[in-house]
Design a protein around this motif. Structure first.
Motif, PDB file in Angstrom:
ATOM      1  N   GLU A   1       0.824  -1.206   0.000  1.00 30.90           N
ATOM      2  CA  GLU A   1       0.000   0.000   0.000  1.00 30.90           C
ATOM      3  C   GLU A   1       0.862   1.262   0.000  1.00 30.90           C
ATOM      4  O   GLU A   1       0.647   2.170  -0.804  1.00 30.90           O
ATOM      5  N   VAL A   2       1.835   1.345   0.892  1.00 32.10           N
ATOM      6  CA  VAL A   2       2.609   2.586   0.976  1.00 32.10           C
ATOM      7  C   VAL A   2       3.584   2.720  -0.183  1.00 32.10           C
ATOM      8  O   VAL A   2       4.074   3.823  -0.463  1.00 32.10           O
TER       9      VAL A   2
ATOM     10  N   ARG B   1       5.300  15.375   5.679  1.00 34.04           N
ATOM     11  CA  ARG B   1       5.276  16.082   4.404  1.00 34.04           C
ATOM     12  C   ARG B   1       4.835  17.531   4.570  1.00 34.04           C
ATOM     13  O   ARG B   1       5.365  18.435   3.922  1.00 34.04           O
TER      14      ARG B   1
ATOM     15  N   LEU C   1       3.036  10.038   7.816  1.00 35.74           N
ATOM     16  CA  LEU C   1       3.788  10.529   6.658  1.00 35.74           C
ATOM     17  C   LEU C   1       3.263  11.881   6.182  1.00 35.74           C
ATOM     18  O   LEU C   1       4.038  12.739   5.749  1.00 35.74           O
ATOM     19  N   ALA C   2       1.941  12.076   6.283  1.00 34.51           N
ATOM     20  CA  ALA C   2       1.364  13.362   5.880  1.00 34.51           C
ATOM     21  C   ALA C   2       1.850  14.478   6.786  1.00 34.51           C
ATOM     22  O   ALA C   2       2.118  15.599   6.322  1.00 34.51           O
TER      23      ALA C   2
ATOM     24  N   ARG D   1       2.763   2.678  -3.104  1.00 36.38           N
ATOM     25  CA  ARG D   1       2.084   3.417  -4.168  1.00 36.38           C
ATOM     26  C   ARG D   1       2.732   4.781  -4.394  1.00 36.38           C
ATOM     27  O   ARG D   1       2.703   5.319  -5.499  1.00 36.38           O
ATOM     28  N   ASP D   2       3.324   5.342  -3.306  1.00 39.80           N
ATOM     29  CA  ASP D   2       3.937   6.658  -3.457  1.00 39.80           C
ATOM     30  C   ASP D   2       5.268   6.803  -2.718  1.00 39.80           C
ATOM     31  O   ASP D   2       5.806   7.902  -2.636  1.00 39.80           O
ATOM     32  N   HIS D   3       5.793   5.708  -2.180  1.00 40.93           N
ATOM     33  CA  HIS D   3       7.106   5.735  -1.536  1.00 40.93           C
ATOM     34  C   HIS D   3       7.911   4.523  -2.001  1.00 40.93           C
ATOM     35  O   HIS D   3       7.338   3.481  -2.340  1.00 40.93           O
TER      36      HIS D   3
ATOM     37  N   GLU E   1      -4.985  -2.585   7.764  1.00 39.84           N
ATOM     38  CA  GLU E   1      -5.666  -1.354   7.353  1.00 39.84           C
ATOM     39  C   GLU E   1      -5.464  -0.244   8.375  1.00 39.84           C
ATOM     40  O   GLU E   1      -5.212   0.917   8.015  1.00 39.84           O
TER      41      GLU E   1
ATOM     42  N   ILE F   1      -1.840   0.924   8.225  1.00 41.22           N
ATOM     43  CA  ILE F   1      -1.650   1.763   7.036  1.00 41.22           C
ATOM     44  C   ILE F   1      -2.207   3.164   7.276  1.00 41.22           C
ATOM     45  O   ILE F   1      -1.564   4.170   6.940  1.00 41.22           O
ATOM     46  N   ALA F   2      -3.393   3.245   7.867  1.00 43.48           N
ATOM     47  CA  ALA F   2      -3.991   4.556   8.131  1.00 43.48           C
ATOM     48  C   ALA F   2      -3.106   5.376   9.064  1.00 43.48           C
ATOM     49  O   ALA F   2      -2.905   6.585   8.860  1.00 43.48           O
TER      50      ALA F   2
ATOM     51  N   ARG G   1      -0.074   6.509   7.112  1.00 43.88           N
ATOM     52  CA  ARG G   1      -0.430   7.578   6.179  1.00 43.88           C
ATOM     53  C   ARG G   1      -0.534   8.922   6.908  1.00 43.88           C
ATOM     54  O   ARG G   1      -0.046   9.945   6.424  1.00 43.88           O
TER      55      ARG G   1
END
Length: 291
Positions: free
Chosen positions: A55-56, A282, A278-279, A58-60, A268, A271-272, A275
Motif C-alpha cells: 500500500e505505501v 510532508r 507521513l502526511a 504506491r507513493d514511496h 488497514e 496503514i492509516a 499515512r
C-alpha cells in the motif's frame, strides 16, 4: 480485511557482515515521496509487512529485509542472530542502499534493532514509528524464556511436536486465523527451520535491549508509538513507559482489539496510522513533523 496476498516479490540476496540477507524493494510507478524501511520481529519475517508495504509503495520506495536467521535469509548455525549483530546489519544495509534519513517503521525486536542502528551506530532517520516493540524490561513470554534456557533440548523435539509447539506459540500472539498461523509457522519447518527457530530465541538477550534502552533519551529523530490494546506478549503499559523515555513524549496510537502482531492482524489500521504520520512529515516545515 486484507488477506496477505499476493506475496511479496522474490528477494534479492546481499551479503552483509558475512551473512546472506534477503532484501526486497517496492517502488511506485511514478515519483517517490520518500524512502521507508520496514523492520520485522520474531518469529516472523518481512512477510508480516506485506500488505502495508504494497500500500505505501504506491507513493514511496519501500525497503524490506529478513534478518539473518529469519524468513528467506541465511539460517545456518554460524549466523549470528543476536540483536547487536542485527542492528549493525541494518546500519550497513541502509548505507548500502544509499538511503539518507529514511522513514523507519519497526515491529517487535525490529524496534530494538532499528533503535540500535540509530542510537549505537549513528544512522540518521527522518523519523521512527515503533509498533509493539521489544526494548524495555521485562520482555519475552514465560514460554520464550523457558526455551531460551533450554534451546538445546527443544531443538531435538520430533518434527510433529515442534510444528505443533510453534503454531501454538504463534497463535498466542493475537487474533490470527488458522491460515495465518500456518503461513507464519512455515519458515520454521524442516530440520533447518527447526534448528533456526530455537537458535534465534537462545540468541536474544535482554542485555542487548538494555544497551538501547539506556540511550532512548538521545534519540535524534521524531518518533511515534503504535500498540495493540490486547497485546498478550508486551503489555500496553510498556508503550507509555517508552513514551516517557523518548524525547518529546511521542504520541501513542492504540489499536483496539488488536494483539501483538499489529501489522498482520490490522494492516488497514496500521496503514492509516502510517499515512497520517507521513502526511504530518510532508506538511511540516522543512519536512520535520512535531510528534
Amino acid at each position: 480485511m486484507m488477506t496477505h496476498h499476493p506475496p511479496l516479490p522474490d528477494p534479492v540476496h546481499v551479503t552483509v557482515g558475512g551473512a546472506s540477507v534477503a532484501t526486497r524493494v517496492l517502488a511506485p510507478s511514478g515519483p517517490s515521496a520518500g524512502d521507508i524501511v520496514l523492520c520485522h520481529g520474531t518469529p516472523w519475517s518481512s512477510q508480516v509487512w506485506a500488505d502495508v508495504a504494497r500500500e505505501v509503495s504506491r507513493d514511496h520506495r519501500v525497503f524490506l529485509w529478513d534478518m539473518p536467521g529469519y524468513g528467506d535469509s541465511e539460517m545456518g548455525p554460524t549466523v549470528a542472530t543476536d540483536l547487536a549483530a542485527q542492528a549493525a546489519r541494518l546500519a550497513s544495509l541502509i548505507r548500502g542502499w544509499g538511503l539518507e534519513r529514511p522513514h523507519v517503521v519497526a515491529h517487535d525486536i525490529g524496534g530494538a534493532v532499528a533503535l540500535g542502528a540509530h542510537l549505537l551506530h549513528r544512522v540518521d532517520f527522518a523519523d521512527l514509528f515503533l509498533w509493539d516493540i521489544v526494548t524495555l524490561d521485562l520482555w519475552g513470554s514465560p514460554f520464550f524464556r523457558l526455551v531460551a534456557q533450554h534451546a538445546h533440548v527443544f531443538s531435538r523435539l520430533p518434527a510433529n511436536l515442534h510444528s505443533a509447539l510453534v503454531k501454538e506459540y504463534i497463535a498466542g500472539a493475537g487474533r490470527l486465523s488458522t491460515q495465518q498461523v500456518e503461513a507464519l509457522a512455515s519458515p520454521w519447518s524442516g530440520p533447518v527451520g527447526q534448528a533456526a527457530f530455537y537458535r534465534q530465541i537462545a540468541a536474544l538477550d535482554a542485555a542487548d535491549t538494555r544497551a538501547v534502552a539506556e540511550k532512548l533519551g538521545a534519540a535524534r529523530c521524531p518518533t511515534r508509538i503504535g500498540w495493540g490494546r490486547e497485546d498478550p506478549w508486551i503489555p500496553l503499559g510498556q508503550a507509555y513507559e517508552l513514551q516517557s523515555r523518548l524525547p518529546g513524549r511521542p504520541e501513542v496510537v492504540v489499536l483496539d482489539g488488536s494483539g501483538h502482531l499489529t501489522p498482520w492482524e490490522e494492516p488497514e489500521a496500521v496503514i492509516a496510522a502510517l499515512r497520517a504520520w507521513l502526511a504530518e512529515t510532508r506538511d511540516a516545515p522543512d519536512g520535520q513533523a512535531t510528534r
